[in-house]
Write an enzyme that holds these catalytic residues in place. Structure first.
Site, PDB file in Angstrom:
ATOM      1  CB  CYS A 130      -0.518   2.163  -7.687  1.00  0.00           C
ATOM      2  SG  CYS A 130      -0.591   2.380  -9.467  1.00  0.00           S
ATOM      3  CB  ALA A 131      -2.846   6.516  -7.532  1.00  0.00           C
TER       4      ALA A 131
END
Length: 480
Positions: free
Chosen positions: A29-30
């Site tokens: 993810c981020a």
């Protein structure tokens, strides 16, 4: 950091994770690498956390997650090439992760997957309702400070009316979004979900908000039976029940109807029965269940023992986030809003997030000489104050233990103040410091007091606990 620098780190991580044969699925993810491992015990968590590129680890929803930071995408590309694992979607990761979950965890994960796509709209709706509250209900303007802005200005009056267009679309027509989200999650035809959702809120029906005052309920007369023409505006449970009926009907029909005629008969025989069942059976049942849940929660929070309910909820909400059970509160909040035109549950969630962020702020000062820790704690505190708690909780507070406890205690005290003074939110909003924008204007002051407590108590307690045996043991355990 660059690709060349990641080569050795990627090889080291692959070894500590148990080799590529232990990796079922990996994505990112981020800021985090997300692993679904065949055997979690084969991953050497301590050695992984000791790596320079790693900011922390935690396990959540069946996934072993490693915090890398903003360069996670670059690291992931290098790692996947070295490990020989292909690019896999987050949906595949979720499916694989469910193999590591219990029945209850799967149930909660499914509920989370329904509401997560709706959260951006719900947050926007909360902010808009909060702004309408300021311009439409705060009687603090004019020459005598006793008028609302809508009474003083045609512009603000028009803006107030116009913004309700968005507020109504998000909250009154919420069943459309819920049923759509279910069809999206189940992999069935999304436009059929949208159509089913619209039939629950059609203008032909008696608006849900007008049922209590209606002298006569309109109905469809089929000769042998009648069905009440009642809408389900803002109702959560009827929409969830109807959405799953539609999805499972379509999935079942796909298996028995030949492909050559499926385009015609699958949508027809899925949608028509789903609409009938929704209005004849599931709608009324869901309405009763939703009312019961909402009344129990609201009565508990407004009773003589409301302070106790608040204390327990404020203390336990952060641990609920770890289990994923906190996703259930979205449905309860939305149901409370449909009945009581506000929610007294959501303010406590915002306060819990603030408390966790405040504990991290204390840890930033305590670990100010630890540069690696600062790379995790500073962004975690910021995101926590803006409503995203996982980096703060898993990256800092749970790892040390004592700041997590300090935040839970601060959250509990703040929740008692919030509930004890009758604070209500217009809706779900940004679950941190900006959360005050979603609070009903009459309660700004007391929610502000509760926020101050949620900031101050975890800060002071974290500093205090760091000097106790609990704090010293935590530092020794982590080799600091």
């Amino acid at each position: 950091m660059n690709m060349a620098k990641y080569t050795e780190s990627a090889k080291e991580l692959l070894e500590h994770i148990g080799g590529n044969e232990n990796i079922s699925v990996v994505t990112h993810c981020a800021t985090r690498m997300r692993f679904v491992l065949n055997d979690n015990d084969k991953a050497d968590k301590q050695k992984i956390e000791d790596m320079d590129v790693v900011k922390g680890t935690f396990t959540n929803a069946g996934q072993f997650q490693i915090i890398i930071g903003n360069d996670v995408a670059t690291f992931y590309n290098e790692f996947s090439e070295i490990a020989g694992v292909g690019d896999t979607s987050k949906e595949d990761a979720k499916v694989a992760a469910k193999q590591n979950m219990s029945f209850i965890q799967r149930l909660i994960a499914n509920l989370a997957e329904i509401f997560t796509p709706l959260i951006p709209a719900l947050v926007v709706g909360g902010l808009i309702l909060g702004f309408r509250n300021v311009i439409g209900e705060l009687p603090n303007f004019g020459p005598n400070n006793d008028q609302a802005l809508v009474e003083l200005s045609q512009f603000w009056s028009g803006a107030n009316d116009f913004l309700w267009l968005i507020g109504e679309a998000i909250f009154h027509f919420l069943p459309v979004g819920i049923v759509w989200s279910i069809t999206r999650k189940m992999g069935t035809t999304q436009i059929l979900g949208i159509v089913l959702g619209i039939t629950l809120v059609s203008p032909q029906l008696l608006n849900a908000y007008g049922v209590a005052e209606a002298t006569e309920i309109p109905f469809w007369d089929f000769g042998f039976a009648t069905v009440d023409m009642i809408g389900y505006q803002a109702q959560v449970i009827p929409a969830i029940l109807a959405g799953f009926v539609l999805a499972y009907l379509e999935l079942g029909l796909r298996k028995i109807i030949p492909n050559v005629i499926s385009m015609i008969f699958v949508p027809l025989f899925a949608l028509l029965p789903a609409v009938i069942v929704a209005h004849v059976i599931l709608g009324p049942i869901g309405w009763v269940i939703g009312d019961w849940i909402s009344n129990v929660v609201y009565s508990g929070l407004t009773s003589a023992f409301g302070w106790l309910f608040a204390a327990v909820f404020g203390f336990a909400y952060a641990p609920l986030v770890i289990t994923g059970l906190h996703h259930m509160t979205n449905a309860i909040d939305l149901q409370l809003m449909s009945i009581f035109e506000g929610t007294n549950l959501w303010p406590m969630i915002a306060l819990s997030n603030i408390a966790q962020g405040s504990a991290v702020v204390a840890m930033i000062f305590l670990n100010r000489r630890d540069e690696k820790e600062q790379q995790v704690s500073i962004p975690a505190a910021v995101s926590c104050y803006l409503g995203v708690t996982e980096p703060a909780m898993f990256g800092i507070n749970i790892k040390y233990g004592f700041p997590f406890l300090a935040a839970m205690i601060g959250s509990s005290i703040a929740a008692v103040i919030s509930v004890g003074s009758g604070v209500m939110a217009n809706s779900i909003g940004v679950g941190g410091l900006p959360g005050i924008l979603s609070i009903q204007s009459a309660h700004y002051l007391m929610f502000g007091v509760a926020m101050a407590v949620a900031i101050a108590v975890p800060l002071v307690l974290t500093f205090a606990l760091a000097k106790t045996k609990m704090g010293k043991n935590a530092y020794e355990r982590l080799g600091k």
